[in-house]
Design an enzyme around this catalytic site. Structure first.
Site, PDB file in Angstrom:
ATOM      1  CG  HIS A 130      -1.882   0.969   1.451  1.00 48.62           C
ATOM      2  ND1 HIS A 130      -1.610   2.267   1.804  1.00 48.62           N
ATOM      3  CD2 HIS A 130      -3.230   0.882   1.341  1.00 48.62           C
ATOM      4  CE1 HIS A 130      -2.755   2.941   1.908  1.00 48.62           C
ATOM      5  NE2 HIS A 130      -3.746   2.123   1.627  1.00 48.62           N
ATOM      6  CG  ASP A 207       0.608  -2.405   6.140  1.00 43.89           C
ATOM      7  OD1 ASP A 207      -0.343  -2.388   6.953  1.00 43.89           O
ATOM      8  OD2 ASP A 207       0.561  -1.839   5.027  1.00 43.89           O
ATOM      9  CD  GLN A 210      -7.388  -4.850   3.638  1.00 47.57           C
ATOM     10  OE1 GLN A 210      -8.539  -5.156   3.954  1.00 47.57           O
ATOM     11  NE2 GLN A 210      -7.049  -3.608   3.378  1.00 47.57           N
ATOM     12  CE  LYS A 233      -7.926  -0.088   5.534  1.00 43.42           C
ATOM     13  NZ  LYS A 233      -6.623  -0.135   4.853  1.00 43.42           N
ATOM     14  CB  CYS A 371      -3.727   3.277  -1.403  1.00 41.35           C
ATOM     15  SG  CYS A 371      -4.834   4.618  -0.998  1.00 41.35           S
TER      16      CYS A 371
HETATM   17  C1  LIG Z   1      -5.638   0.626   4.712  1.00 37.70           C
HETATM   18  C2  LIG Z   1      -4.256   0.164   4.607  1.00 37.70           C
HETATM   19  C3  LIG Z   1      -3.189   0.965   5.033  1.00 37.70           C
HETATM   20  C4  LIG Z   1      -3.366   2.372   5.537  1.00 37.70           C
HETATM   21  O1  LIG Z   1      -4.261   2.439   6.573  1.00 37.70           O
HETATM   22  P1  LIG Z   1      -4.806   3.847   7.091  1.00 37.70           P
HETATM   23  O2  LIG Z   1      -5.972   3.465   7.910  1.00 37.70           O
HETATM   24  O3  LIG Z   1      -5.190   4.647   5.886  1.00 37.70           O
HETATM   25  O4  LIG Z   1      -3.725   4.469   7.878  1.00 37.70           O
HETATM   26  C5  LIG Z   1      -1.913   0.452   4.932  1.00 37.70           C
HETATM   27  N1  LIG Z   1      -1.697  -0.774   4.480  1.00 37.70           N
HETATM   28  C6  LIG Z   1      -2.689  -1.578   4.049  1.00 37.70           C
HETATM   29  C7  LIG Z   1      -2.364  -2.954   3.568  1.00 37.70           C
HETATM   30  C8  LIG Z   1      -4.002  -1.133   4.104  1.00 37.70           C
HETATM   31  O5  LIG Z   1      -4.983  -1.939   3.685  1.00 37.70           O
END
Ligand SMILES: *Cc1c(COP(=O)(O)O)cnc(C)c1O
Length: 413
Positions: A130, A207, A210, A233, A371
């Site tokens: 992302h 990260d 998701q 999320k 993104c």
């Molecule tokens: C949504 C997402 C982000 C960023 O999250 P924010 O809530 O916008 O800070 C980063 N990495 C992944 C894989 C995402 O799905």
């Protein structure tokens, strides 16, 4: 009936749906079908109630006042830290830093480790990241002279292991990898990746933005140095989130922002920083959002993250099977190990038109680059349409999605 379907039946999705008030509405005369969960998930009543309860009963600033409301607010906020600790199986709640979300957590780490990097060093990411897990590292490279290396993916949207392995060396000083891709659904073999990186003493940030609503996470078993996620999320309010970091890493890192709460002594000559995790929580934080995050995790625990995972797997399998019956549909992201995301394109129909026309049928899907522009470039598409599933989605909603797609193909002829 196979085992997955049996479990999905035992899983009481209709009862769960009743906990999410927003789902109960019509859009353009049709029952809302919400399939944009990878962008943000809906909030259960328990989370909404926790926000109302806080503002109606306990609102005060934390960590400062000795009065009762401040003590209550502080207690609720710090309880949320324990809840996140348990959810991730961190060693201690001191390893949990509250942030505005995954993006802020990644920027916090990128800034905190800058002092350790110089020209010739390398930072390793993957081609499926992302933008939040690309741009902060580019900025860090610009600042320090380090170089960004990108591990490639194959046509299924999976990491190419040999190429990844070849990129890890003594020059690698940090790695940042998504647990699950938001554009493709790919779940990375992060345990193997972490183990390999550790052979070269490379600290690893995962990260988890998701992955966290779909997969049980145990940071001690993974042994990652950092794990980040966003609350929104995970059925929690926007503007909440957390960074897990191993204690020695957090203690070593420079603070991200300066301000109140992150200090213990301030004079004009010198300032002594507060202990971890407060060193990284400058200023009045998102108190109510963080309390909401605790409530969201409590709610998830009543359903069970493993039960959620089984249900969502069954939705993804069903959606994948059904979409293969549509000739003009091409799935983008066909990894063997995949979370509940169906990214697709339709022959001759722009993804943005898919998004708009689906909304006319009451179905919320996302259309765009998610993104992850480099991922779009790799697959040679400007954008995809993406249906992403959550604990409250049903097999009937998958049917509605497929019927919606068929209608659209008919309309565009
Ligand atoms: C949504 C997402 C982000 C960023 O999250 P924010 O809530 O916008 O800070 C980063 N990495 C992944 C894989 C995402 O799905």
């Amino acid at each position: 009936m196979n085992q997955t379907v049996e479990k999905a039946v035992a899983y009481d999705v209709e009862r769960i749906r009743q906990d999410f008030p927003v789902l109960n509405q019509e859009i353009r005369g049709k029952q809302l079908v919400y399939l944009d969960n990878a962008a943000t998930s809906q909030k259960p009543k328990a989370v909404i109630d926790s926000i109302v309860h806080y503002y109606e009963n306990d609102n005060a600033n934390i960590h400062r006042g000795v009065h009762t409301l401040s003590e209550r607010a502080t207690l609720s906020y710090e309880n949320a830290r324990k809840t996140v600790r348990d959810f991730l199986n961190a060693n201690t709640e001191k390893e949990i830093v509250f942030t505005r979300g995954a993006t802020e957590a990644i920027n916090l780490v990128a800034n905190g480790i800058a002092k350790d990097l110089s020209a010739g060093d390398e930072i390793l990411i993957t081609a499926m990241e992302h933008h939040s897990n690309i741009v902060p590292w580019q900025m860090l490279c610009e600042k320090t002279g380090a170089e960004l290396k990108v591990a490639p993916i194959n046509d299924k949207g999976e990491l190419i292991w040999d190429a990844f392995e070849a990129l890890v060396s003594n020059k690698t000083k940090f790695a940042a990898v998504s647990h699950m891709s938001n554009a493709l659904g790919t779940i990375n073999p992060i345990k193997q990746m972490i183990d390999l990186l550790h052979q070269f003493d490379v600290p690893v940030l995962i990260d988890g933005a998701q992955a966290i609503p779909h997969i049980a996470v145990d940071v001690q078993a993974l042994d990652c140095e950092f794990y980040v996620f966003s609350g929104h999320k995970l059925y929690a309010p926007t503007g909440s989130g957390a960074l897990y970091g191993k204690m020695e890493q957090l203690e070593h890192m420079a603070p991200y922002q300066g301000g109140g709460d992150m200090i213990s002594i301030v004079t004009f000559e010198n300032t002594v920083y507060n202990k971890v995790p407060y060193k990284f929580e400058a200023g009045t934080p998102n108190i109510v959002g963080t309390i909401g995050l605790g409530a969201a995790i409590d709610y998830i625990n009543t359903v069970g993250i493993d039960a959620i995972a089984v249900h969502e797997k069954s939705l993804l399998e069903y959606a994948t099977e059904q979409s293969k019956k549509i000739d003009k549909l091409r799935i983008i992201g066909t990894a063997d190990n995949k979370g509940a995301i169906l990214s697709f394109v339709l022959d001759g129909i722009h993804p943005h038109d898919i998004g708009t026309m689906m909304d006319h049928q009451g179905i919320a899907v996302r259309a765009g680059h998610h993104c992850a522009m480099p991922v779009m470039d790799f697959f040679g598409v400007p954008a995809t349409a993406r249906a992403s599933f959550a604990m409250y989605n049903t097999h009937q909603e998958v049917d509605a999605l497929m019927a919606g797609i068929e209608n659209l193909i008919e309309m565009f002829g």
